[in-house]
Design a protein around this motif. Structure first.
Motif, PDB file in Angstrom:
ATOM      1  N   GLY A  90       0.787  -1.281   0.033  1.00 37.21           N
ATOM      2  CA  GLY A  90       0.228   0.214   0.058  1.00 37.21           C
ATOM      3  C   GLY A  90       0.855   1.154  -0.091  1.00 37.21           C
ATOM      4  N   ARG A 103       2.639   0.940   8.154  1.00 37.06           N
ATOM      5  CA  ARG A 103       1.102   0.799   8.319  1.00 37.06           C
ATOM      6  C   ARG A 103       0.904   0.175   9.480  1.00 37.06           C
ATOM      7  NH1 ARG A 103      -1.890  -0.200   2.747  1.00 37.06           N
ATOM      8  NH2 ARG A 103      -3.471   1.039   4.202  1.00 37.06           N
ATOM      9  N   HIS A 218      -3.396   7.430   9.238  1.00 34.66           N
ATOM     10  CA  HIS A 218      -2.750   6.693   8.462  1.00 34.66           C
ATOM     11  C   HIS A 218      -2.054   7.643   7.407  1.00 34.66           C
ATOM     12  CE1 HIS A 218      -4.559   2.588   9.430  1.00 34.66           C
ATOM     13  NE2 HIS A 218      -5.536   3.577  10.206  1.00 34.66           N
ATOM     14  N   GLN A 221      -1.422   7.130   3.489  1.00 33.41           N
ATOM     15  CA  GLN A 221      -2.549   6.677   2.547  1.00 33.41           C
ATOM     16  C   GLN A 221      -3.246   8.253   2.207  1.00 33.41           C
ATOM     17  OE1 GLN A 221      -3.099   3.554   1.834  1.00 33.41           O
ATOM     18  NE2 GLN A 221      -1.201   3.727   2.745  1.00 33.41           N
TER      19      GLN A 221
END
Ligand code: ZN
Length: 265
Positions: A90, A103, A218, A221
């Protein structure tokens, strides 16, 4: 090819032509039908509940039901976010183990903000499997949390790992008579969750800021790209349906789960 006699039977003319009646399920000694796979004992009132929310990737549970989970914590219940993977795939340009480390730390920070616990199943993002072995692995992590109420991805989703997380949760849920009921949540509806059909709504007007704070944890992201483009609009739309500023919606599975309100809230 259907024979004349079978055809007549299929028209419902059974008594006229003497067709054999369809087999009936064997009744229990009390004369009632056997309990189905979704039949669960009602949750005891007033007890502290254990809430488990499954997500394929870090930030999925927070995106789909962060406001609801914050409400559960505020009501005195115990909440675990169970991540199927650590988001290895990711972060563009980052090696899998490095992305997982980042993460995982972000997930723990998000859970700390929500007042919840972070737990990881151990599958790898980009290589998620639904096999006998991965079903057993998932069930072990799921059972360890002893859930009373379970949340997971709506299964009709554009992301194959969301589909996998959903089916693994369903398998574990069906094998765990304690957990009741099962609620499906939506993420990025229209681009990820598809054909979502809610049965239950939770007003998150008072916990929306806490959810936003958890999502901002996060950092890798891109908050604007995910929350502002997708989930902020979804919360506003579900809020309009419920008649409040912001809401999260769920699709409940089970005969006892269709009252519209969630247990313990
Ligand atoms: Zn995801």
């Amino acid at each position: 090819m259907i024979g004349r006699r079978s055809f007549v039977c299929s028209l419902g003319l059974l008594p006229l032509v003497g067709c054999a009646p369809p087999p009936m399920p064997t009744p229990t000694p009390t004369g009632r039908e056997p309990a189905g796979p979704l039949a669960r004992a009602p949750l005891p009132l007033g007890r502290r509940l254990k809430i488990v929310c499954v997500g394929a990737h870090p930030d999925d549970p927070e995106s789909g039901c962060g406001g609801t989970l914050a409400r559960y914590v505020a009501a005195g219940h115990e909440v675990t976010l169970l991540y199927l993977t650590a988001g290895e795939n990711g972060i563009p340009g980052a090696a899998g183990p490095d992305a997982a480390k980042t993460r995982t730390a972000e997930s723990r920070a998000a859970c700390a903000i929500l007042g919840a616990k972070a737990a990881f199943v151990g599958q790898v993002n980009g290589n998620v499997e639904v096999t006998g072995a991965s079903t057993a692995q998932f069930r072990k992590a799921f059972d360890a949390e002893k859930p009373d109420v379970v949340f997971t991805h709506w299964p009709m989703d554009n992301d194959v790992e969301h589909q996998a997380a959903s089916i693994l949760t369903l398998r574990a849920y069906l094998a765990t008579p304690r957990a009741s009921p099962l609620y499906y949540y939506e993420v990025q509806t229209g681009t990820q969750s598809l054909g979502f059909a809610p049965t239950s709504y939770v007003d998150i007007s008072a916990t929306r800021e806490k959810k936003v704070e958890a999502l901002r944890a996060h950092k890798s992201q891109g908050f604007e790209g995910i929350y502002e483009r997708h989930h902020e609009k979804m919360e506003a739309f579900r809020g309009r349906e419920l008649g409040v500023a912001a809401a999260e919606a769920f699709a409940a599975l089970g005969p006892d789960a269709r009252s519209g309100s969630l247990p313990g809230l």
